[in-house]
Design a protein around this motif. Structure first.
Motif, PDB file in Angstrom:
ATOM      1  N   GLY A 155       0.494  -1.124  -0.063  1.00 23.64           N
ATOM      2  CA  GLY A 155      -0.263   0.406  -0.353  1.00 23.64           C
ATOM      3  C   GLY A 155       1.149   1.204   0.046  1.00 23.64           C
ATOM      4  O   GLY A 155       0.162   2.163   0.387  1.00 23.64           O
ATOM      5  N   PHE A 156       1.925   0.889  -0.072  1.00 21.18           N
ATOM      6  CA  PHE A 156       2.746   2.275  -0.220  1.00 21.18           C
ATOM      7  C   PHE A 156       2.797   2.963  -1.851  1.00 21.18           C
ATOM      8  O   PHE A 156       2.853   4.030  -1.506  1.00 21.18           O
ATOM      9  N   VAL A 157       2.917   2.362  -2.571  1.00 23.80           N
ATOM     10  CA  VAL A 157       2.258   2.969  -4.198  1.00 23.80           C
ATOM     11  C   VAL A 157       1.593   2.368  -4.914  1.00 23.80           C
ATOM     12  O   VAL A 157       1.228   0.878  -3.860  1.00 23.80           O
ATOM     13  N   GLN A 158       1.113   3.352  -5.883  1.00 26.73           N
ATOM     14  CA  GLN A 158       0.242   2.534  -6.483  1.00 26.73           C
ATOM     15  C   GLN A 158      -0.048   2.601  -8.154  1.00 26.73           C
ATOM     16  O   GLN A 158       1.126   3.641  -8.535  1.00 26.73           O
ATOM     17  N   PRO A 159       0.481   1.353  -9.077  1.00 26.90           N
ATOM     18  CA  PRO A 159       0.390   1.912 -10.754  1.00 26.90           C
ATOM     19  C   PRO A 159      -0.095   2.922 -10.802  1.00 26.90           C
ATOM     20  O   PRO A 159      -1.537   2.309 -11.008  1.00 26.90           O
ATOM     21  N   VAL A 160       0.315   3.635 -11.683  1.00 26.13           N
ATOM     22  CA  VAL A 160      -0.602   4.262 -12.516  1.00 26.13           C
ATOM     23  C   VAL A 160      -1.226   4.157 -14.217  1.00 26.13           C
ATOM     24  O   VAL A 160      -0.105   3.001 -14.584  1.00 26.13           O
ATOM     25  N   PRO A 161      -2.689   3.973 -14.024  1.00 31.72           N
ATOM     26  CA  PRO A 161      -2.907   3.178 -14.986  1.00 31.72           C
ATOM     27  C   PRO A 161      -2.394   4.005 -16.672  1.00 31.72           C
ATOM     28  O   PRO A 161      -1.845   5.209 -16.691  1.00 31.72           O
ATOM     29  N   GLY A 162      -1.998   2.868 -17.545  1.00 33.63           N
ATOM     30  CA  GLY A 162      -1.092   3.665 -18.720  1.00 33.63           C
ATOM     31  C   GLY A 162      -0.974   4.629 -19.368  1.00 33.63           C
ATOM     32  O   GLY A 162      -0.154   4.547 -19.476  1.00 33.63           O
ATOM     33  N   ARG A 163       0.326   4.305 -18.227  1.00 35.64           N
ATOM     34  CA  ARG A 163       1.527   4.577 -17.706  1.00 35.64           C
ATOM     35  C   ARG A 163       3.011   3.637 -17.161  1.00 35.64           C
ATOM     36  O   ARG A 163       2.912   3.481 -16.417  1.00 35.64           O
ATOM     37  N   GLU A 164       3.937   3.100 -18.035  1.00 39.32           N
ATOM     38  CA  GLU A 164       4.208   1.623 -17.336  1.00 39.32           C
ATOM     39  C   GLU A 164       5.818   2.263 -17.086  1.00 39.32           C
ATOM     40  O   GLU A 164       5.784   3.127 -16.938  1.00 39.32           O
ATOM     41  N   ALA A 165       5.822   1.500 -15.502  1.00 34.56           N
ATOM     42  CA  ALA A 165       6.588   2.477 -14.011  1.00 34.56           C
ATOM     43  C   ALA A 165       6.624   2.997 -13.956  1.00 34.56           C
ATOM     44  O   ALA A 165       7.731   3.465 -13.715  1.00 34.56           O
ATOM     45  N   GLU A 166       5.367   3.549 -13.973  1.00 34.98           N
ATOM     46  CA  GLU A 166       5.148   4.475 -12.844  1.00 34.98           C
ATOM     47  C   GLU A 166       4.127   4.302 -12.351  1.00 34.98           C
ATOM     48  O   GLU A 166       3.398   3.581 -12.101  1.00 34.98           O
ATOM     49  N   TYR A 167       4.689   4.790 -10.789  1.00 35.61           N
ATOM     50  CA  TYR A 167       3.798   4.254  -9.475  1.00 35.61           C
ATOM     51  C   TYR A 167       3.132   6.291  -8.379  1.00 35.61           C
ATOM     52  O   TYR A 167       4.059   7.036  -8.563  1.00 35.61           O
ATOM     53  N   THR A 168       2.341   6.183  -8.339  1.00 38.06           N
ATOM     54  CA  THR A 168       1.572   7.254  -7.353  1.00 38.06           C
ATOM     55  C   THR A 168       1.798   7.105  -5.838  1.00 38.06           C
ATOM     56  O   THR A 168       1.957   5.286  -5.474  1.00 38.06           O
ATOM     57  N   LEU A 169       3.533   7.916  -5.203  1.00 35.91           N
ATOM     58  CA  LEU A 169       3.170   7.221  -4.314  1.00 35.91           C
ATOM     59  C   LEU A 169       1.825   7.629  -3.054  1.00 35.91           C
ATOM     60  O   LEU A 169       0.876   9.132  -2.831  1.00 35.91           O
ATOM     61  N   CYS A 170       1.809   6.703  -2.054  1.00 34.89           N
ATOM     62  CA  CYS A 170       0.093   7.189  -1.241  1.00 34.89           C
ATOM     63  C   CYS A 170       1.243   7.441   0.373  1.00 34.89           C
ATOM     64  O   CYS A 170       1.894   7.223   0.383  1.00 34.89           O
ATOM     65  N   PRO A 171       0.356   8.011   0.667  1.00 35.06           N
ATOM     66  CA  PRO A 171       0.739   9.146   2.084  1.00 35.06           C
ATOM     67  C   PRO A 171       0.637   7.902   2.893  1.00 35.06           C
ATOM     68  O   PRO A 171       1.341   8.444   4.240  1.00 35.06           O
ATOM     69  N   LEU A 172       0.502   6.806   2.980  1.00 32.01           N
ATOM     70  CA  LEU A 172       0.436   5.927   4.095  1.00 32.01           C
ATOM     71  C   LEU A 172       2.111   4.956   4.651  1.00 32.01           C
ATOM     72  O   LEU A 172       2.442   4.904   5.796  1.00 32.01           O
ATOM     73  N   ILE A 173       2.721   6.068   4.064  1.00 34.33           N
ATOM     74  CA  ILE A 173       4.474   5.658   4.102  1.00 34.33           C
ATOM     75  C   ILE A 173       5.128   6.007   4.994  1.00 34.33           C
ATOM     76  O   ILE A 173       5.589   6.596   5.733  1.00 34.33           O
ATOM     77  N   ARG A 174       3.951   7.769   5.318  1.00 35.82           N
ATOM     78  CA  ARG A 174       4.125   8.644   6.312  1.00 35.82           C
ATOM     79  C   ARG A 174       4.683   7.630   7.525  1.00 35.82           C
ATOM     80  O   ARG A 174       4.880   8.111   8.664  1.00 35.82           O
ATOM     81  N   SER A 175       2.676   7.370   7.963  1.00 36.53           N
ATOM     82  CA  SER A 175       2.580   6.161   8.726  1.00 36.53           C
ATOM     83  C   SER A 175       3.571   5.581   9.051  1.00 36.53           C
ATOM     84  O   SER A 175       4.011   5.760  10.767  1.00 36.53           O
ATOM     85  N   PHE A 176       4.280   4.664   8.577  1.00 37.58           N
ATOM     86  CA  PHE A 176       5.123   3.705   8.791  1.00 37.58           C
ATOM     87  C   PHE A 176       6.708   3.795   8.654  1.00 37.58           C
ATOM     88  O   PHE A 176       7.472   3.430  10.440  1.00 37.58           O
ATOM     89  N   VAL A 177       6.774   4.487   7.685  1.00 36.03           N
ATOM     90  CA  VAL A 177       8.963   5.433   7.853  1.00 36.03           C
ATOM     91  C   VAL A 177       8.420   6.778   8.315  1.00 36.03           C
ATOM     92  O   VAL A 177       9.116   7.633   8.299  1.00 36.03           O
ATOM     93  N   ASP A 178       7.964   6.939   9.855  1.00 39.44           N
ATOM     94  CA  ASP A 178       8.118   8.000  10.428  1.00 39.44           C
ATOM     95  C   ASP A 178       9.974   8.206  10.846  1.00 39.44           C
ATOM     96  O   ASP A 178      10.759   7.712  10.639  1.00 39.44           O
TER      97      ASP A 178
END
Length: 221
Positions: A155-178
């Motif tokens: 749940g830290f990133v999410q693939p961008v639909p229609g764009r190869e090898a690109e990922y949306t950064l998800c805010p969840l990572i702030r909670s885990f990597v504090d």
């Protein structure tokens, strides 16, 4: 009329019970976010009080961030109950990826608004200095791609639909990597550096950093 009212109330109660069950099962399987499943996210929002009470009884705490729109479970270490979510260890390379993703979120988040996107080539460039020189560039790229897929499952990133090898950064990572996680990681960087040197000799990429839950597709935080 009274019979119809009772039937309507029974149907409503049944629908709420099913929504609660869907939300509880999904949380036990991993992270829930609005971006991945709008209907499931609404179930969690509507049932959050009941979900908190339910999971607290079995030693789990529900974390819900309404602003960034995600929710997950974490083990309550002081509950005095058997551990439901096993502790596992994150690998050297995957831990480095999480640090770089968190740094990227901080850098981009202060300079722009809206969706933040990273690419596989950018992550390859960022991680390369932490590893021994790789004669096979494609092999190293595939390794980083596996780390990104793992980050997607957690749940830290999410693939961008229609764009190869690109990922949306998800805010969840702030909670885990504090801040505490980063501090612990920095304290162990010399150990990680030594471990990275061992990689050149063919040592497997074993875990070095503990984390609640599994690293795989159904991992829990």
């Amino acid at each position: 009329m009274e019979t119809a009212d009772r039937q309507g109330q029974a149907s409503l109660a049944e629908a709420k019970e099913k929504a609660f069950a869907r939300a509880a099962i999904a949380l036990l399987r991993g992270v829930i976010s609005r971006g991945r499943d709008e209907a499931l996210w609404q179930d969690v929002l509507e049932q959050q009080i009941s979900l908190r009470d339910y999971f607290q009884r079995i030693g789990l705490r529900l974390y819900l961030d309404a602003a960034d729109e995600y929710a997950y479970l974490r083990q309550m270490d002081d509950a005095g109950l058997p551990r439901l979510i096993p502790r596992t260890q994150l690998s050297y390379g995957f831990s480095l990826l999480l640090v770089e993703l968190r740094k990227t979120l901080g850098e981009l988040g202060t300079a722009s608004e809206g969706t933040l996107v990273v690419s596989l080539p950018d992550m390859v460039r960022r991680l390369k200095p932490f590893f021994p020189p790789e004669a096979n560039e494609l092999k190293f790229q595939q390794r980083v791609e596996r780390y990104l897929n793992q980050a997607d499952h957690m749940g830290f990133v999410q693939p961008v639909p229609g764009r190869e090898a690109e990922y949306t950064l998800c805010p969840l990572i702030r909670s885990f990597v504090d801040a505490q996680w980063l501090s612990d990681f920095a304290d162990r960087m010399e150990e990680y550096a030594a471990y990275g040197r061992e990689q050149a000799a063919g040592t497997e990429d074993d875990g070095l950093f503990e984390q609640d839950g599994e690293e795989g597709e159904d991992g829990l935080i």
